[in-house]
Design a protein around this motif. Structure first.
Motif, PDB file in Angstrom:
ATOM      1  N   SER A  34       0.838  -1.196   0.000  1.00 48.60           N
ATOM      2  CA  SER A  34       0.000   0.000   0.000  1.00 48.60           C
ATOM      3  C   SER A  34       0.872   1.244   0.000  1.00 48.60           C
ATOM      4  O   SER A  34       2.071   1.184   0.303  1.00 48.60           O
ATOM      5  N   GLY A  35       0.244   2.364  -0.358  1.00 53.03           N
ATOM      6  CA  GLY A  35       0.958   3.637  -0.345  1.00 53.03           C
ATOM      7  C   GLY A  35      -0.006   4.804  -0.242  1.00 53.03           C
ATOM      8  O   GLY A  35      -1.210   4.646  -0.457  1.00 53.03           O
ATOM      9  N   VAL A  36       0.550   5.960   0.121  1.00 48.99           N
ATOM     10  CA  VAL A  36      -0.219   7.197   0.215  1.00 48.99           C
ATOM     11  C   VAL A  36      -0.086   7.959  -1.100  1.00 48.99           C
ATOM     12  O   VAL A  36       1.030   8.163  -1.594  1.00 48.99           O
ATOM     13  N   ALA A  99       1.788   8.952  -8.383  1.00 48.68           N
ATOM     14  CA  ALA A  99       2.861   8.579  -7.456  1.00 48.68           C
ATOM     15  C   ALA A  99       2.302   8.287  -6.075  1.00 48.68           C
ATOM     16  O   ALA A  99       1.303   8.854  -5.660  1.00 48.68           O
ATOM     17  N   LEU A 100       2.972   7.366  -5.372  1.00 49.55           N
ATOM     18  CA  LEU A 100       2.621   7.025  -3.995  1.00 49.55           C
ATOM     19  C   LEU A 100       3.849   7.160  -3.117  1.00 49.55           C
ATOM     20  O   LEU A 100       4.982   6.992  -3.578  1.00 49.55           O
ATOM     21  N   GLU A 101       3.585   7.428  -1.829  1.00 52.87           N
ATOM     22  CA  GLU A 101       4.626   7.249  -0.821  1.00 52.87           C
ATOM     23  C   GLU A 101       4.449   5.843  -0.265  1.00 52.87           C
ATOM     24  O   GLU A 101       3.417   5.530   0.315  1.00 52.87           O
ATOM     25  N   PRO A 102       5.446   4.974  -0.436  1.00 47.39           N
ATOM     26  CA  PRO A 102       5.291   3.579   0.006  1.00 47.39           C
ATOM     27  C   PRO A 102       4.960   3.494   1.495  1.00 47.39           C
ATOM     28  O   PRO A 102       5.546   4.201   2.311  1.00 47.39           O
ATOM     29  N   LEU A 103       4.006   2.597   1.819  1.00 46.55           N
ATOM     30  CA  LEU A 103       3.561   2.478   3.201  1.00 46.55           C
ATOM     31  C   LEU A 103       3.802   1.054   3.707  1.00 46.55           C
ATOM     32  O   LEU A 103       4.620   0.837   4.594  1.00 46.55           O
ATOM     33  N   ASP A 104       3.108   0.090   3.125  1.00 50.85           N
ATOM     34  CA  ASP A 104       3.247  -1.308   3.551  1.00 50.85           C
ATOM     35  C   ASP A 104       3.838  -2.155   2.417  1.00 50.85           C
ATOM     36  O   ASP A 104       3.697  -1.831   1.251  1.00 50.85           O
ATOM     37  N   LEU A 150      -9.250   1.659  -2.480  1.00 46.64           N
ATOM     38  CA  LEU A 150      -9.012   3.075  -2.186  1.00 46.64           C
ATOM     39  C   LEU A 150      -9.420   3.325  -0.741  1.00 46.64           C
ATOM     40  O   LEU A 150     -10.545   3.003  -0.358  1.00 46.64           O
ATOM     41  N   GLY A 151      -8.515   3.873   0.059  1.00 48.41           N
ATOM     42  CA  GLY A 151      -8.810   4.056   1.479  1.00 48.41           C
ATOM     43  C   GLY A 151      -8.574   5.479   1.937  1.00 48.41           C
ATOM     44  O   GLY A 151      -8.043   6.313   1.208  1.00 48.41           O
ATOM     45  N   PRO A 152      -8.966   5.771   3.175  1.00 53.66           N
ATOM     46  CA  PRO A 152      -8.782   7.098   3.752  1.00 53.66           C
ATOM     47  C   PRO A 152      -7.305   7.345   4.056  1.00 53.66           C
ATOM     48  O   PRO A 152      -6.493   6.416   4.013  1.00 53.66           O
ATOM     49  N   PRO A 153      -6.943   8.582   4.392  1.00 52.41           N
ATOM     50  CA  PRO A 153      -5.561   8.857   4.805  1.00 52.41           C
ATOM     51  C   PRO A 153      -5.205   8.012   6.024  1.00 52.41           C
ATOM     52  O   PRO A 153      -6.076   7.635   6.804  1.00 52.41           O
ATOM     53  N   PRO A 154      -3.922   7.686   6.196  1.00 56.79           N
ATOM     54  CA  PRO A 154      -3.496   6.916   7.360  1.00 56.79           C
ATOM     55  C   PRO A 154      -3.825   7.670   8.647  1.00 56.79           C
ATOM     56  O   PRO A 154      -3.898   8.903   8.639  1.00 56.79           O
ATOM     57  N   PRO A 155      -4.024   6.951   9.745  1.00 54.62           N
ATOM     58  CA  PRO A 155      -4.308   7.592  11.034  1.00 54.62           C
ATOM     59  C   PRO A 155      -3.246   8.645  11.357  1.00 54.62           C
ATOM     60  O   PRO A 155      -2.055   8.406  11.185  1.00 54.62           O
ATOM     61  N   GLY A 156      -3.709   9.807  11.785  1.00 55.54           N
ATOM     62  CA  GLY A 156      -2.781  10.873  12.135  1.00 55.54           C
ATOM     63  C   GLY A 156      -2.352  11.723  10.962  1.00 55.54           C
ATOM     64  O   GLY A 156      -1.617  12.683  11.125  1.00 55.54           O
TER      65      GLY A 156
END
Length: 201
Positions: A34-36, A99-104, A150-156
């Motif tokens: 996943s990514g942002v 583009a994404l910022e890599p998350l998981d 497609l998901g919401p922004p990460p917590p915080g």
DNA sequence: CATGGGATTGACT
DNA sequence: GTCAATCCCATGC
């Protein structure tokens, strides 16, 4: 009340240019990766850079369906590019995820990409598809409850990030439209942020 | 049915 | 900075 936690749902209801802005900060997940979203572009049937400009064809059919599905097509014979279809059924429009910022699943992304640096995993529309194993088989699949989510922004991270706006990249028609949006200051965009104006300041 | 182009990337001068 | 790879599909004969 509508919280930041469902910004991805609100984005699907917006006109494409606003949706492209609202989707920056939301997340894309496929399997363990996943990514942002840090960079988007808007495409609409009224302008010739959009595939939907040609009308409904076998290829563009998903663009004209109801919001919330993927439009994935092959680019330059090599890459699969992921779009989020928006606007009401009958209107051809979509947001290109650039583009994404890599998350998981970062190690998985490194394997698939054959590259180590974090900033080379998802910093381009073809790259992120490779990193997340997104292909043409995902064309027209739902982005809510489908293989790609497609998901919401990460917590915080619910704050809508400041955006830099500029002209879209890699196209030859309607090049003047400022429909590219980047998270200000992100090092994960497809190119160093474009010359352009800051939004949200 | 044949042809040409492209919302890119990586390698190379 | 330049350039080729590679394939789906839109277009035209």
């Amino acid at each position: 009340m509508t919280g930041a936690g469902e910004r991805h749902l609100r984005a699907l209801e917006l006109p494409v240019v606003e949706a492209a802005q609202a989707l920056v900060g939301c997340t894309i997940t496929h399997g363990d990766t996943s990514g942002v979203i840090v960079e988007t572009e808007a495409y609409h049937e009224i302008e010739p850079a959009c595939h939907a400009f040609a009308g409904v064809t076998p290829r563009t059919k998903p663009l004209f369906e109801a919001p919330g599905i993927a439009y994935v097509y092959r680019s330059y014979g090599i890459h699969a590019l992921l779009n989020v279809v928006v606007e009401p059924a009958g209107v051809g429009a979509a947001v290109l995820i650039r583009a994404l910022e890599p998350l998981d699943g970062i190690e998985r992304m490194r394997e698939r990409r054959g590259r180590e640096p974090l900033t080379e995993l998802c910093s381009g529309p073809g790259k992120l598809s490779q990193a997340l194993a997104i292909g043409l088989q995902h064309d027209a699949t739902p982005l809510l409850g489908g293989p790609i989510e497609l998901g919401p922004p990460p917590p915080g991270n619910d704050e809508q990030p400041a955006l830099i706006v500029g002209p879209r990249i890699g196209i030859t028609r309607a090049v003047e439209l400022p429909w590219r949006f980047c998270a200000a200051g992100s090092r994960h965009v497809s190119r160093p942020w474009p010359p352009g104006l800051l939004l949200g300041w």
